[in-house]
Design a protein around this motif. Structure first.
Motif, short mmCIF file in Angstrom:
data_model
loop_
_atom_site.label_atom_id
_atom_site.label_comp_id
_atom_site.label_asym_id
_atom_site.label_seq_id
_atom_site.Cartn_x
_atom_site.Cartn_y
_atom_site.Cartn_z
N GLY A 80 -49.84 -40.89 82.92
CA GLY A 80 -50.06 -41.69 81.71
C GLY A 80 -50.56 -43.09 82.01
O GLY A 80 -51.11 -43.76 81.12
N LEU A 81 -50.41 -43.55 83.26
CA LEU A 81 -50.94 -44.86 83.64
C LEU A 81 -52.47 -44.89 83.56
O LEU A 81 -53.07 -45.97 83.54
CB LEU A 81 -50.50 -45.21 85.06
CG LEU A 81 -49.00 -45.46 85.27
CD1 LEU A 81 -48.67 -45.51 86.75
CD2 LEU A 81 -48.58 -46.76 84.58
N LEU A 82 -53.10 -43.72 83.53
CA LEU A 82 -54.55 -43.66 83.46
C LEU A 82 -55.07 -43.83 82.04
O LEU A 82 -56.27 -44.03 81.83
CB LEU A 82 -55.05 -42.33 84.02
CG LEU A 82 -54.66 -42.01 85.47
CD1 LEU A 82 -55.20 -40.65 85.88
CD2 LEU A 82 -55.17 -43.09 86.42
N LEU A 83 -54.19 -43.74 81.03
CA LEU A 83 -54.63 -43.81 79.64
C LEU A 83 -55.35 -45.12 79.31
O LEU A 83 -56.40 -45.09 78.67
CB LEU A 83 -53.45 -43.59 78.70
CG LEU A 83 -52.91 -42.16 78.64
CD1 LEU A 83 -51.58 -42.12 77.89
CD2 LEU A 83 -53.92 -41.23 77.97
N VAL A 86 -64.02 -42.96 78.17
CA VAL A 86 -64.28 -41.64 78.74
C VAL A 86 -64.24 -40.54 77.67
O VAL A 86 -65.09 -39.64 77.69
CB VAL A 86 -63.26 -41.35 79.87
CG1 VAL A 86 -63.43 -39.93 80.39
CG2 VAL A 86 -63.45 -42.36 81.00
N PRO A 87 -63.30 -40.57 76.69
CA PRO A 87 -63.31 -39.51 75.67
C PRO A 87 -64.58 -39.48 74.83
O PRO A 87 -64.85 -38.47 74.18
CB PRO A 87 -62.08 -39.86 74.80
CG PRO A 87 -61.18 -40.62 75.70
CD PRO A 87 -62.10 -41.43 76.56
N LEU A 140 -56.70 -33.78 85.36
CA LEU A 140 -55.98 -32.84 86.22
C LEU A 140 -56.42 -33.00 87.67
O LEU A 140 -55.60 -32.92 88.60
CB LEU A 140 -56.23 -31.41 85.74
CG LEU A 140 -55.38 -30.30 86.39
CD1 LEU A 140 -53.92 -30.45 86.00
CD2 LEU A 140 -55.89 -28.93 85.98
N SER A 141 -57.70 -33.29 87.88
CA SER A 141 -58.22 -33.41 89.25
C SER A 141 -57.71 -34.65 89.97
O SER A 141 -57.84 -34.74 91.19
CB SER A 141 -59.76 -33.44 89.21
OG SER A 141 -60.24 -34.69 88.73
N THR A 142 -57.14 -35.61 89.26
CA THR A 142 -56.61 -36.80 89.92
C THR A 142 -55.28 -36.54 90.61
O THR A 142 -54.82 -37.38 91.38
CB THR A 142 -56.43 -37.96 88.91
OG1 THR A 142 -55.42 -37.59 87.94
CG2 THR A 142 -57.75 -38.26 88.18
N LEU A 143 -54.65 -35.40 90.33
CA LEU A 143 -53.35 -35.07 90.90
C LEU A 143 -53.50 -34.26 92.18
O LEU A 143 -54.56 -33.68 92.46
CB LEU A 143 -52.52 -34.27 89.89
CG LEU A 143 -52.22 -34.96 88.56
CD1 LEU A 143 -51.52 -34.00 87.61
CD2 LEU A 143 -51.36 -36.21 88.77
N GLY A 144 -52.41 -34.20 92.96
CA GLY A 144 -52.39 -33.36 94.14
C GLY A 144 -52.37 -31.89 93.77
O GLY A 144 -52.10 -31.51 92.62
N THR A 190 -62.12 -42.29 87.21
CA THR A 190 -60.86 -42.75 86.62
C THR A 190 -59.94 -43.33 87.68
O THR A 190 -59.32 -44.38 87.48
CB THR A 190 -60.18 -41.60 85.88
OG1 THR A 190 -61.06 -41.09 84.86
CG2 THR A 190 -58.88 -42.06 85.24
N LEU A 191 -59.83 -42.65 88.83
CA LEU A 191 -59.00 -43.17 89.91
C LEU A 191 -59.54 -44.50 90.44
O LEU A 191 -58.77 -45.43 90.71
CB LEU A 191 -58.94 -42.16 91.05
CG LEU A 191 -57.81 -41.12 91.03
CD1 LEU A 191 -57.85 -40.28 92.30
CD2 LEU A 191 -56.46 -41.79 90.89
N ALA A 192 -60.85 -44.61 90.59
CA ALA A 192 -61.45 -45.86 91.08
C ALA A 192 -61.21 -47.00 90.08
O ALA A 192 -60.91 -48.14 90.48
CB ALA A 192 -62.94 -45.67 91.32
N ALA A 193 -61.33 -46.70 88.80
CA ALA A 193 -61.08 -47.74 87.78
C ALA A 193 -59.62 -48.15 87.77
O ALA A 193 -59.30 -49.34 87.60
CB ALA A 193 -61.49 -47.20 86.40
#
Length: 520
Positions: free
Chosen positions: A348-351, A359-360, A373-377, A441-444
């Motif tokens: 939820g920190l990515l929201l 992005v939406p 989903l791809s940001t997770l392990g 998203t991870l980089a941002a």
């Protein structure tokens, strides 16, 4: 360090050029002695030496540098050397303090005025700002946009508003801070201040004064929404000679701004200055444009018949938020909050990031679901596929795969969006991720984290995304509480604690993040 007289002294950097009259074999031992003295003995000796110098000095003083020459021929004793250095520093400070404000010394009468000067510099509100070196202690906020850094500081130290109003009033623009914020930032700030300051119920006289000020400052209050109007009016009231307490000014100003806003949307009929008004039909749009906190403030006053008579008949009807896939369709009812627990609640920190990057707007529900989903392990992805909290935040639509936007190929990430992340995070864009939107998203997200921009995908997952927590959903709000994490202070510095922003792709609900690690 804090002295016995409660003076606080911070030394940003200590540099020492040393000439030693000693045999070569003694120089290494002497270097070790100096290191121990400056790192251990001196901080414990300075407070007693500085108390007489700082006695009677009020407010905040910033010195750019303090240069002194020390000749020491005493014994090679840590305590004796530390005492000698402390006394010379105290003497140099005594000589420097009477100097006028200028290139090497800056003064402010109190902490709030000092913090206000920092905000005015960040927002370019002061024609003659104090030099940047005077605010080096706030370097950790440099990564934030000026508006967000200013709002975060006022949220933590509300008394800054009084200084901002007084400073700006000298140029007849007491509300210029409010006008420097966008409506979303102002709304989040007003909500947080209302919660923290808990203003009392406004009296009819106070409301009348606020409405009069609002009416006479319409040109000054030409703002985009009710939150900036509320902040503007608060600052105008604080700049008056009969300055009310901060919490009262904020409460009545927010109430007046909300009343006029609802009147503009035909939910309060007749001019607010009339004592008799025509009851209105319900038009939900005005209510939806107010935050839940401000709506609650207005409705709390509806129990006062004099208030209702003064402002007109407001229909206190709770209007549900617009539909939001699973959140409104199957996860939550209009009135009963729903609580969801998850081992990957940290996602939820990515929201806030995906909302800031819109992005939406580029991705349909299925593509957004796949990207996050791809940001997770790998193991956590398997958990998330059946996790109710993940499904609530990143819902799938229920169209067949060959219908609508979800059947289209994933659109590429526009090149301009890649330039919005910090250069240190670029390896995440070409790393292990199989989804370019997830990589972005991870980089941002890493861009927002002070000191952690070079973090790897695995580190971000372990420290933040793979954090357990709880999500509480209501028709108007999403409240995310995370257990920890260990680096909660970094998230707070990044602004990822407290009221965030409304999420258009989730029914325009207001997101709040609570980090349990900050209170444990």
């Amino acid at each position: 360090m804090t002295t016995a007289q409660d003076h606080r002294l911070a030394i940003g950097e200590m540099r020492m050029d040393c000439t030693a009259l000693a045999w070569s074999e003694e120089q290494s031992a002497l270097r070790g002695l100096l290191d121990r003295v400056t790192s251990t003995a001196l901080p414990g000796t300075l407070p007693a030496a500085l108390d007489p110098v700082l006695d009677g000095i009020e407010g905040v003083v910033r010195l750019r540098r303090l240069q002194l020459d020390v000749d020491y021929f005493g014994p090679s004793d840590e305590a004796a050397l530390a005492h000698s250095l402390a006394m010379r520093i105290a003497a140099a400070l005594r000589d420097a303090l009477p100097c006028p404000t200028g290139d090497t010394l800056q003064r402010w009468p109190d902490q709030a005025t000092y913090l206000a000067a920092y905000i005015e510099r960040r927002l370019a509100l002061d024609r003659n700002p104090a030099p940047a070196w005077a605010f080096e202690e706030f370097a950790t906020l440099d990564h934030l946009p000026p508006e967000r850094a200013a709002a975060e500081m006022v949220r933590e130290f509300p008394e800054i508003l009084v200084s901002l109003a007084r400073n700006a009033n000298r140029e007849s623009h007491p509300n210029r801070f409010a006008l420097a914020l966008d409506e979303a930032s102002a709304s989040a700030l007003v909500d947080a201040l209302l919660v923290n300051l808990a203003p009392p119920l406004a009296t009819i006289d106070a409301l009348s004064t606020a409405l009069h000020l609002m009416d006479t400052n319409l040109r000054l209050l030409a703002v985009a929404g009710p939150a900036r109007a509320a902040l503007s009016l608060t600052l105008i009231m604080l700049a008056r000679t009969d300055e009310p307490p901060l919490n009262e000014a904020l409460g009545v100003a927010t109430l007046a701004a909300a009343v006029l806003h609802l009147q503009d949307h035909n939910e309060i009929r007749g001019p607010v200055s009339q004592s008799t008004v025509t009851p209105s039909a319900a038009y939900p749009q005005g209510w939806r444009l107010l935050s839940p906190t401000v709506t609650a403030l207005v409705k709390k006053h509806l129990s006062n018949p004099h208030f209702v008579e003064r402002v007109g008949d407001i229909l206190p009807t709770d209007q549900p938020s617009p539909p939001a896939h699973q959140i409104s369709d199957s996860t939550v009812t209009d009135r009963v909050p729903v609580h969801l627990h998850s081992p990957v609640a940290g996602v939820g920190l990515l929201l806030p990031v995906i909302t800031e990057f819109r992005v939406p707007d580029y991705l349909g529900p299925r593509h957004l679901h796949a990207a996050i989903l791809s940001t997770l392990g790998t193991d956590e992805q398997a958990l998330a596929l059946t996790d109710p909290l993940f499904a609530a935040l990143f819902p799938l639509d229920h169209q067949p795969l060959d219908q609508g936007k979800s059947a289209e190929p994933t659109p590429p990430v526009p090149d301009p969006m890649k330039t919005l992340v910090a250069p240190e995070t670029l390896p995440l864009l070409t790393g292990d991720g199989a989804n370019p939107w997830g990589d972005l998203t991870l980089a941002a997200f890493a861009t927002r984290l002070p000191g952690l921009k070079t973090s790897s995908r695995g580190y971000l997952q372990a420290q933040f995304l793979h954090t357990a927590g709880r999500l509480t959903i209501t028709p108007q709000t999403l409240d995310l509480t995370l257990q920890g994490p260990d680096l909660a202070i970094v998230l707070k510095m990044a602004g990822l604690n407290g009221v965030q922003r409304k999420l258009p792709h989730l029914g325009n609900r207001l997101l709040t993040i609570t980090l349990a690690g900050l209170t444990s």
